[in-house]
Design a protein around this motif. Structure first.
Motif, PDB file in Angstrom:
ATOM      1  N   ARG A 145      -5.229   8.162  -2.582  1.00  0.00           N
ATOM      2  CA  ARG A 145      -5.945   7.574  -3.715  1.00  0.00           C
ATOM      3  C   ARG A 145      -5.545   8.250  -5.020  1.00  0.00           C
ATOM      4  N   ARG A 201       0.803  -1.225   0.000  1.00  0.00           N
ATOM      5  CA  ARG A 201       0.000   0.000   0.000  1.00  0.00           C
ATOM      6  C   ARG A 201       0.835   1.274   0.000  1.00  0.00           C
ATOM      7  N   GLU A 218       3.503  -5.486   4.130  1.00  0.00           N
ATOM      8  CA  GLU A 218       3.226  -4.125   4.596  1.00  0.00           C
ATOM      9  C   GLU A 218       4.486  -3.475   5.181  1.00  0.00           C
ATOM     10  N   LYS A 250       1.119   6.359   1.394  1.00  0.00           N
ATOM     11  CA  LYS A 250       0.303   5.191   1.679  1.00  0.00           C
ATOM     12  C   LYS A 250      -1.119   5.414   1.181  1.00  0.00           C
ATOM     13  N   ARG A 251      -1.681   4.375   0.599  1.00  0.00           N
ATOM     14  CA  ARG A 251      -3.074   4.458   0.153  1.00  0.00           C
ATOM     15  C   ARG A 251      -3.977   3.997   1.294  1.00  0.00           C
ATOM     16  N   GLU A 252      -4.792   4.927   1.803  1.00  0.00           N
ATOM     17  CA  GLU A 252      -5.734   4.638   2.871  1.00  0.00           C
ATOM     18  C   GLU A 252      -7.129   4.464   2.265  1.00  0.00           C
ATOM     19  N   PRO A 253      -8.013   3.686   2.920  1.00  0.00           N
ATOM     20  CA  PRO A 253      -9.356   3.444   2.365  1.00  0.00           C
ATOM     21  C   PRO A 253     -10.114   4.723   2.015  1.00  0.00           C
ATOM     22  N   HIS A 254      -9.982   5.764   2.859  1.00  0.00           N
ATOM     23  CA  HIS A 254     -10.725   7.001   2.618  1.00  0.00           C
ATOM     24  C   HIS A 254      -9.783   8.191   2.407  1.00  0.00           C
ATOM     25  N   HIS A 297      -1.870   7.267  -5.995  1.00  0.00           N
ATOM     26  CA  HIS A 297      -1.763   5.874  -6.447  1.00  0.00           C
ATOM     27  C   HIS A 297      -2.460   5.632  -7.785  1.00  0.00           C
ATOM     28  N   SER A 298      -3.562   6.322  -8.034  1.00  0.00           N
ATOM     29  CA  SER A 298      -4.352   5.987  -9.229  1.00  0.00           C
ATOM     30  C   SER A 298      -4.192   6.956 -10.387  1.00  0.00           C
TER      31      SER A 298
END
Length: 586
Positions: free
Chosen positions: A317, A252, A386, A308-312, A320-321
């Motif tokens: 985001r 991540r 991780e 780091k990519r966190e869920p929210h 990473h994308s």
């Protein structure tokens, strides 16, 4: 001969102020008859905030009748009576420019020693309904001073104040006050002040910090705030840098390498410092501003950050994308006071997850310097997938002859090998830290989640490390520091209530909030409070520098002008308004 003209006491109480409740003992009233003065207090007296007032070194506060006369004339007020300045002893005589630190006086059967000037804070202004009072006490060189009790005894108004000993070095209270708060900090005066045994430890530490940085050329006042301790930013605001590398460090965590478009050199940084990115995701209104530690070697041709990519997490985001090689990103210069010192003490580097990034930069700096310092590398991760920079950190540690490593995986995977990939299974805990045998004279650096740093920091202190040598890095909003305020807001940062402002945009970088300025809100400090952005302040008048904050971009206007300017690239939010769009490190 000086005389104790009034003896004033008062117990702490809750006072309503500016929509808050403040617990304070600043309301003092004259009392008749004798009172017993004890080591920490006068009978019937107390302080609401023992972090800034009271205690053995500040048991009794003194102010002078002559200063009362001065303020009655200057402020055009005839209602000022003994106790208005929060003092315990109102005295005829004992002027601040005559009384010296370390002088001793007998009043009644008690003996006192002068320890420091009054601490500047907002509460004396609150008591007097004069918001600028903290700054006026300093600029008019009439602070008053504290006493510690050498011999307990009874005192009473009307008694003589008899000098029984002179303090060494003969440095007046007003001179000590000016040495810390006013511009100009002569080395010889600092050295002289530091030789006074009676000077309070807090003031000694502040003056020592100024002396240690006297030849650094850095602006600001390092005696008042650590934010003045780092070099000024290499460039103002944001500049465009090109993404020249993208690398997956763990499941991540993604690293970006950033460089100039023309290949010219980037300014170096101190190991541990961070840069700030201003991102523009399509699905978010307004910019997204985030700070990231530099994770590569100081002085390298590029800046490497690891996200780091966190869920929210909006920024993670996006990185990473959406970010691709050749893209340009807006970047503010390296900053921060979390950086590796150059001394010879052992180094303890403790991290969890992506918190490893600034400590990795420190490893690079130690290797680059050929350091012989003992280095402890302590890291916690969930499992091997991780664990960012596992091989890279191992290689660097192998190049440091004095290094030791302990890796804890909280939930090792079947493919993880104990002894090869990690040392122990389970989380990093205080008990584990206590069993490592860390050197008590070490300089420790921690980075990770806030609860992790609080728990491990406490464990390091309990294990014998000096708390002053335990440094932590925080990327979210720092905890508020509002002395005396009770029941502080716990709401997440939000736009202020009411119609939106029409002024420049104000971005609170750590809080992830950008809102238009509303001139009716007062100062940037007032505006931050209206948004429930965590703030740190004490005097609210540009004296104490507790509110000094990195100004990542933009410009501000001062009103009033601070007594001493902040460091280059910083601002005092208690007395500023934005003159254009600003980004604050809050």
């Amino acid at each position: 001969m000086a005389t104790l003209s009034s003896l004033n006491v008062g117990m702490p109480r809750d006072v309503s102020w500016r929509g808050r409740t403040v617990h304070t003992g600043v309301w003092k009233r004259p009392v008749d008859g004798p009172r017993m003065v004890r080591r920490f207090n006068i009978d019937g007296d107390g302080q609401g905030d023992l972090g800034g007032h009271g205690g053995e070194i500040r048991a009794v506060l003194v102010y002078q009748t002559e200063s009362y006369r001065h303020w009655r004339e200057y402020l055009r007020r005839d209602d000022l009576e003994p106790g208005h300045f929060g003092e315990n002893f109102t005295v005829d005589g004992l002027a601040d420019d005559e009384v010296c630190i370390g002088d001793r006086y007998r009043i009644g059967t008690a003996v006192f020693e002068v320890t420091q000037p009054r601490v500047t804070c907002y509460r004396v202004g609150m008591r007097m309904n004069e918001p600028q009072m903290a700054a006026l006490l300093v600029s008019h060189r009439r602070p008053g001073f504290y006493l510690r009790v050498i011999e307990e005894g009874e005192v009473e108004a009307g008694q003589d104040v008899v000098k029984v000993a002179a303090g060494p070095e003969a440095v007046p209270v007003a001179e000590i006050d000016a040495l810390l708060y006013l511009p100009g900090h002569p080395r010889d005066a600092l050295e002289r002040a530091l030789r006074i045994p009676a000077l309070s430890p807090g003031w000694k530490e502040s003056l020592q910090n100024i002396l240690d940085r006297a030849d650094s050329g850095a602006g600001g006042n390092v005696g008042l705030t650590k934010t003045a301790g780092s070099p000024p930013p290499a460039w103002p605001g944001f500049r465009s840098l090109t993404v020249t590398g993208i690398h997956e460090e763990s499941r991540r965590v993604l690293s970006l390498s950033l460089a100039t478009s023309d290949g010219s050199a980037l300014p170096s940084w101190q190991a541990g410092q961070s840069i700030t990115l201003r991102l523009h995701p399509d699905d978010v209104q307004g910019p997204v501003i985030r700070s990231y530690s530099l994770s590569n070697r100081p002085g390298a041709a590029d800046y490497r950050i690891s996200v780091k990519r966190e869920p929210h997490g909006v920024a993670g985001r996006y990185v990473h994308s959406r970010v691709r090689l050749g893209d340009t990103l807006e970047v503010a210069a390296p900053r921060g006071t979390f950086f590796l010192d150059g001394e010879a003490r052992p180094v303890v580097l403790v991290s969890a997850g992506v918190g490893v990034t600034p400590l990795l930069s420190m490893l690079y700096a130690l290797v680059e310097a050929g350091s012989s310092r003992q280095v402890w590398w302590v890291h916690g991760a969930r499992d091997g997938s991780e664990h960012p920079f596992a091989e890279e950190s191992c290689d660097l540690l192998d190049r440091l002859p004095g290094s030791r490593s302990h890796i804890a995986y909280s939930r090792p995977a079947e493919t993880d090998s104990r002894g090869a990939d990690y040392t122990t299974a389970g989380r990093l805990t205080g008990e584990l830290i206590a069993g490592l045998g860390l050197p008590a004279d070490a300089e420790a650096y921690l980075c990770g989640p806030a609860s992790f740093m609080a728990d491990l920091g406490s464990a390091l202190a309990a294990d014998g490390l000096d708390p002053a040598r335990i440094h932590v890095e925080t990327f979210g909003a720092e905890g508020a520091l509002n002395p005396g305020v009770v029941h502080a807001s716990s709401r997440a940062p939000h736009p202020p209530s009411g119609p939106p402002g029409t002024g420049p945009s104000v971005s609170f970088a750590r809080s992830g909030l950008t809102v238009p300025w509303d001139a009716g809100r007062g100062t940037l400090l007032d505006f931050a409070e209206a948004c429930d952005v965590p703030t740190r302040w004490s005097c609210r008048t540009g004296v104490c520098h507790s509110c000094e904050t990195a100004l990542l971009s933009g410009a501000v206007d001062y009103d009033p002008e601070p007594i001493e300017p902040p460091a280059d690239g910083n601002t005092l939010i208690c007395c500023t308004t934005p003159s254009e769009d600003v980004v604050l490190d809050l």
